[in-house]
Design a protein around this motif. Sequence first.
Motif, mmCIF file in Angstrom:
data_model
loop_
_atom_site.group_PDB
_atom_site.id
_atom_site.type_symbol
_atom_site.label_atom_id
_atom_site.label_comp_id
_atom_site.label_asym_id
_atom_site.label_seq_id
_atom_site.Cartn_x
_atom_site.Cartn_y
_atom_site.Cartn_z
ATOM 1 N N MET A 1 12.313 9.752 -5.767
ATOM 2 C CA MET A 1 12.139 10.704 -6.847
ATOM 3 C C MET A 1 12.114 12.125 -6.296
ATOM 4 O O MET A 1 12.801 13.005 -6.796
ATOM 5 C CB MET A 1 10.829 10.402 -7.566
ATOM 6 C CG MET A 1 10.602 11.241 -8.775
ATOM 7 S SD MET A 1 8.888 11.199 -9.222
ATOM 8 C CE MET A 1 8.225 12.353 -8.074
ATOM 9 N N LEU B 1 0.830 -1.206 0.000
ATOM 10 C CA LEU B 1 0.000 0.000 0.000
ATOM 11 C C LEU B 1 0.862 1.253 0.000
ATOM 12 O O LEU B 1 0.558 2.236 -0.658
ATOM 13 C CB LEU B 1 -0.876 0.023 1.261
ATOM 14 C CG LEU B 1 -2.263 -0.571 1.156
ATOM 15 C CD1 LEU B 1 -2.952 -0.420 2.497
ATOM 16 C CD2 LEU B 1 -3.070 0.154 0.098
ATOM 17 N N PHE C 1 -2.162 8.510 -0.513
ATOM 18 C CA PHE C 1 -1.672 7.207 -0.061
ATOM 19 C C PHE C 1 -1.665 7.133 1.451
ATOM 20 O O PHE C 1 -2.079 6.160 2.054
ATOM 21 C CB PHE C 1 -0.232 7.008 -0.545
ATOM 22 C CG PHE C 1 -0.150 6.237 -1.822
ATOM 23 C CD1 PHE C 1 -0.721 4.984 -1.910
ATOM 24 C CD2 PHE C 1 0.500 6.764 -2.918
ATOM 25 C CE1 PHE C 1 -0.632 4.264 -3.087
ATOM 26 C CE2 PHE C 1 0.586 6.046 -4.091
ATOM 27 C CZ PHE C 1 0.014 4.798 -4.184
ATOM 28 N N LEU C 2 -1.170 8.216 2.050
ATOM 29 C CA LEU C 2 -0.973 8.183 3.484
ATOM 30 C C LEU C 2 -2.264 8.285 4.266
ATOM 31 O O LEU C 2 -2.376 7.783 5.367
ATOM 32 C CB LEU C 2 -0.020 9.308 3.899
ATOM 33 C CG LEU C 2 1.375 9.159 3.296
ATOM 34 C CD1 LEU C 2 2.242 10.338 3.671
ATOM 35 C CD2 LEU C 2 2.049 7.866 3.745
ATOM 36 N N ALA D 1 3.642 5.246 -2.629
ATOM 37 C CA ALA D 1 3.998 6.540 -2.061
ATOM 38 C C ALA D 1 5.490 6.593 -1.765
ATOM 39 O O ALA D 1 6.167 7.587 -2.026
ATOM 40 C CB ALA D 1 3.206 6.777 -0.789
ATOM 41 N N LEU E 1 2.530 21.622 -10.593
ATOM 42 C CA LEU E 1 3.494 20.530 -10.596
ATOM 43 C C LEU E 1 3.642 19.942 -9.189
ATOM 44 O O LEU E 1 3.638 18.743 -8.975
ATOM 45 C CB LEU E 1 4.845 21.051 -11.101
ATOM 46 C CG LEU E 1 5.862 19.968 -11.386
ATOM 47 C CD1 LEU E 1 5.479 19.194 -12.623
ATOM 48 C CD2 LEU E 1 7.233 20.582 -11.571
ATOM 49 N N MET E 2 3.728 20.873 -8.222
ATOM 50 C CA MET E 2 3.837 20.447 -6.816
ATOM 51 C C MET E 2 2.631 19.600 -6.432
ATOM 52 O O MET E 2 2.752 18.546 -5.824
ATOM 53 C CB MET E 2 3.840 21.668 -5.880
ATOM 54 C CG MET E 2 4.978 22.595 -6.121
ATOM 55 S SD MET E 2 6.440 21.957 -5.345
ATOM 56 C CE MET E 2 7.643 22.966 -6.122
ATOM 57 N N ARG F 1 -5.193 7.163 3.261
ATOM 58 C CA ARG F 1 -6.192 6.241 2.764
ATOM 59 C C ARG F 1 -6.991 5.532 3.844
ATOM 60 O O ARG F 1 -8.197 5.415 3.772
ATOM 61 C CB ARG F 1 -5.531 5.192 1.886
ATOM 62 C CG ARG F 1 -6.222 5.047 0.572
ATOM 63 C CD ARG F 1 -5.374 4.246 -0.323
ATOM 64 N NE ARG F 1 -5.739 2.839 -0.211
ATOM 65 C CZ ARG F 1 -5.471 1.974 -1.179
ATOM 66 N NH1 ARG F 1 -4.867 2.363 -2.266
ATOM 67 N NH2 ARG F 1 -5.775 0.728 -1.040
ATOM 68 N N ASP F 2 -6.318 5.049 4.851
ATOM 69 C CA ASP F 2 -7.020 4.218 5.822
ATOM 70 C C ASP F 2 -7.456 4.959 7.076
ATOM 71 O O ASP F 2 -8.031 4.381 7.971
ATOM 72 C CB ASP F 2 -6.148 3.038 6.221
ATOM 73 C CG ASP F 2 -6.247 1.944 5.179
ATOM 74 O OD1 ASP F 2 -7.350 1.799 4.631
ATOM 75 O OD2 ASP F 2 -5.243 1.286 4.909
ATOM 76 N N ILE G 1 2.732 16.215 -7.751
ATOM 77 C CA ILE G 1 3.679 15.318 -7.081
ATOM 78 C C ILE G 1 3.161 14.901 -5.709
ATOM 79 O O ILE G 1 3.208 13.743 -5.337
ATOM 80 C CB ILE G 1 5.059 16.009 -6.939
ATOM 81 C CG1 ILE G 1 5.677 16.166 -8.319
ATOM 82 C CG2 ILE G 1 5.975 15.188 -6.048
ATOM 83 C CD1 ILE G 1 6.950 16.994 -8.343
ATOM 84 N N PHE G 2 2.610 15.860 -4.985
ATOM 85 C CA PHE G 2 2.281 15.566 -3.581
ATOM 86 C C PHE G 2 0.883 14.997 -3.345
ATOM 87 O O PHE G 2 0.677 14.259 -2.398
ATOM 88 C CB PHE G 2 2.470 16.815 -2.720
ATOM 89 C CG PHE G 2 3.912 17.035 -2.401
ATOM 90 C CD1 PHE G 2 4.539 16.215 -1.476
ATOM 91 C CD2 PHE G 2 4.653 18.001 -3.036
ATOM 92 C CE1 PHE G 2 5.871 16.389 -1.189
ATOM 93 C CE2 PHE G 2 5.986 18.185 -2.755
ATOM 94 C CZ PHE G 2 6.592 17.370 -1.827
ATOM 95 N N LEU H 1 0.758 11.306 -2.953
ATOM 96 C CA LEU H 1 1.473 10.946 -1.734
ATOM 97 C C LEU H 1 0.557 11.076 -0.521
ATOM 98 O O LEU H 1 0.429 10.179 0.307
ATOM 99 C CB LEU H 1 2.677 11.880 -1.591
ATOM 100 C CG LEU H 1 3.735 11.439 -0.602
ATOM 101 C CD1 LEU H 1 4.586 10.346 -1.240
ATOM 102 C CD2 LEU H 1 4.625 12.597 -0.208
ATOM 103 N N CYS I 1 4.260 26.024 -11.676
ATOM 104 C CA CYS I 1 5.059 25.400 -10.623
ATOM 105 C C CYS I 1 4.145 24.797 -9.556
ATOM 106 O O CYS I 1 4.310 23.664 -9.120
ATOM 107 C CB CYS I 1 5.980 26.426 -9.961
ATOM 108 S SG CYS I 1 7.372 26.830 -10.979
#
Lengths: 378, 540
Positions: A270, A260, B21-22, A264, B10-11, B24-25, B14-15, B18, B7
């Motif tokens: 990267m 999971l 993902f963090l 991330a 773009l940030m 999600r739960d 990218i974020f 992320l 810019c």
Amino acid sequence: MAITRRKFIGWIGAAAGATTLTAVNSHGASNKEFKGHPQSVGVLHDATRCIGCRLCEAACNTVNEMPAPDKPFDDLSVLDTLRRTTEKTHTVVNKFQPTAGGSPLFAKKQCNHCMEPACASACFVKAFQKDKTGAVSYDASLCVGCRYCMVACPFGIPTYEYDEPLTPRVLKCTMCLPLIREGKLPGCVEVCPREALIFGERSQLIKQARRRIQKFPDQYVDHIYGETEMGGTNWLYLSGVPFSEIGMREDLGTTSAPELTAGALSAVPMVVGLWPVFLTGAWAISRRKEKIAAEEKAKAIEETLNSAAEDTRKQLDDQRKKLTREKESAIAFEIKKALAEAQQKAEEELKAAAEQKAAAEKATEPVDQSTVPPEEDK
Amino acid sequence: MPKKMCCQMLMIAIFAPLILFLTRDTVTSTEEAKTVQGRPDIILIDLPPVPGGEKMPGVTFYHDLHTESVKKNDCSVCHVKEKDVFAFKFKRTQNTNTQTDMAIYHDNCIGCHVETSQKGNDSGPKEGECRACHTIKPTFTSTRTPIDFDRSLHFRHESSNTIDPEGNKEDVNCTACHHNYNKDTDKIFYAKGEESSCTYCHKAEKTKEASNLQTASHNACVACHLKVKTTFLDKKAGPVDCRGCHDPELQGEIKKMKEVPRLKRNQPDMTLLTGQDFSGKSPEVVKKALAKQMAPVPFDHKSHELKQESCKKCHHGSLENCNECHTLTGDKKGGDIRLEQVMHDMNSDRSCMGCHNESKRLPECAGCHVQMPAKPLADSSCTTCHAAPTENIAFETMDKKAMAELAQKVTEAKKTAFTRVPKEKIPEKVTIGFLSKTYEPSEFPHARIIKTLEAGIEKSTMASRFHEDGTTLCQGCHHNAPASEKVQACSSCHGSTTGVSDLRPALKAAYHGQCITCHEKMKMDKIAATDCTKCHKKKD
């Protein structure tokens, strides 16, 4: 060729995209689906057989040499409150009243020994590790006490020795790894009077569980909890009621915690790797721009200065020329004037002479005026 | 695009993944369950919207609240009569259009509320208080429960002296409710011996030929109760308010007869299930057909009928024979479900085997049966039911009577049923000393347990039929062994340890599993499964 800021940002974007994509692809091609260590062992807990006698709790206490509990293990009133694992009890049995009515149900709770443990993936010192046997083991000598493992665990299992001032540890069920290595059964399994817990190879346990479901389809929910939950666990469960009714999370999905977070986390290199490049580039561009601006400014000033000097020189020249011209013309004028005056004078003299001559001539003969040449010098 | 914005995007690109993902739960939902009081008399008055007009939420109307406040049993305050029977619509016999109906409600409801409050009584909302009636958050939820018109209730109606329908020549009141429908004349008529359940024609939704069940039953039941109550002043008359029939608590108070006589509809006592209709066929044809199929099943209709609350338990669509719709090879009429399927479907509580299987969950049966693995149909004993011998009986006339006689004969021949294993062959006590390290040996009251099980079987004709041989009882515990008086000890199969690939538990778990499960399922709660010393005393 000069790099424009626009182009540079474009490249960064493309690089970021490419990195992300390749990261995911490479991940997919690697060990995305970890099937567990071969021959790893586990325990099958058949909740339909559990009678809530707490003998497993007592055995766990003995095997792990933990302090005696406040209430003795044969005091079943403990079951009236819903409990979780603590640093002093690595396993608890909880009582549940089924929604459909009937006699209460029991379910044992302890570390599920995930095939890909969230605690181990969260641990940055590798204090938690997945042992080849299937147990998730803990090395207190490595632990820094960050307790990320406790946050990471989807089952809320690891506990911390908050009472221990100097060397606190994170504690949880060890699957009795030392006993397993000796070829013995885990404490709880050994003591269970109804074989509600059986120990063996995980693959065999799954087969056994399937056969039980097939043999008694009315008595089991057609699901082996832990076969796929969080990528699979080495501790498996069977139940006669939906697992949520015996206090187990059904919202976990089939993806392991490391998987999971892999997406991330794969973005981390990267971000960490590309950011300096990106920022340095941005900085360089700004610097270059400043430099160019400075240069341009200097050039402009120089040019301005140059053109100003030129102008002045020109003006001076013009002025000088003008003055010269004026002077010359003045001189010429003066000369002309002087000449004219001289001529006039000469003429007058000539006239006078002529008049004199004429007067004389009158007496004698007329004088031809044209024969007298004018004095000229220019 | 300004470079700054570029810019920022773009940030975000990218974020954002992320962060997603963090987090999600971490999203959890908390639901708070509120307890709302219920009423059985809620009617939602919700007229269809006027085209182009605005729509108010429907009115949650508490019927019993209104019947209490108007004069007792005077339906005429709100309902008008159509052909001497009250139409159960408010102040009209039929719906017209929304505007007219709405005006009827507004004028009459508000009018009555105003009038009542002028008299100094408590009253409902008046003009301007629109949302008091048209509310989307009613104070009560509906607890309306459909009433089960079971055999007891049916008999009480059937035999009541008060109902006494017009022109009835018998002492049963069938004609009061039961009727058939003549399509051609569009009239209902009574046909003796063809009485059926209301639901066969009056479905949940209105059909071309019949009103829906709600309208039909209200028109019939309530009107009749009202008539009995007002005309005959009979206090025993059935309820005329909602709660009398539809309140789940009050339903429990309805008088139930202990023994209900059979319904009188010419149903057979005994019948022979041959799978197809042989009436009028020559004996040769019958013989030939029967040779190709399973032996007929002698079916005791009477005993089955008396055990069910309603005919609908089996006869779900009509009171015809099962094979009328469910033919041997399947027919559209029966939803292409073959006769074999409807009789043997383990998952249906309507099929023979499904219902029999269901009864294994009774405490008397569950102790043994719950521990028996699910058996495929092929492993079942066919001859227990398919018992009518076809070879020796001449099928001269395959009429109902002959078939019933044959069925009776076969069943009577089987009446010997359950035979106990002779007492002297049953050990009185068995001492189990397996755990003797920690505990004293356990004294297992072997004979007493068998006696209890035997009594349970003898109580039920079905159980007796299926446990003809007393030794089947031994198989409850001595499972996986052939039925016999001579059985093996538990330890002959269960060792002191077991392997993970072995489905057999070790001896300790085998004992505990069987004893505890049986005690649990037979509801012997006196001995807790966790009370070790109840069975074996602890060693000092």
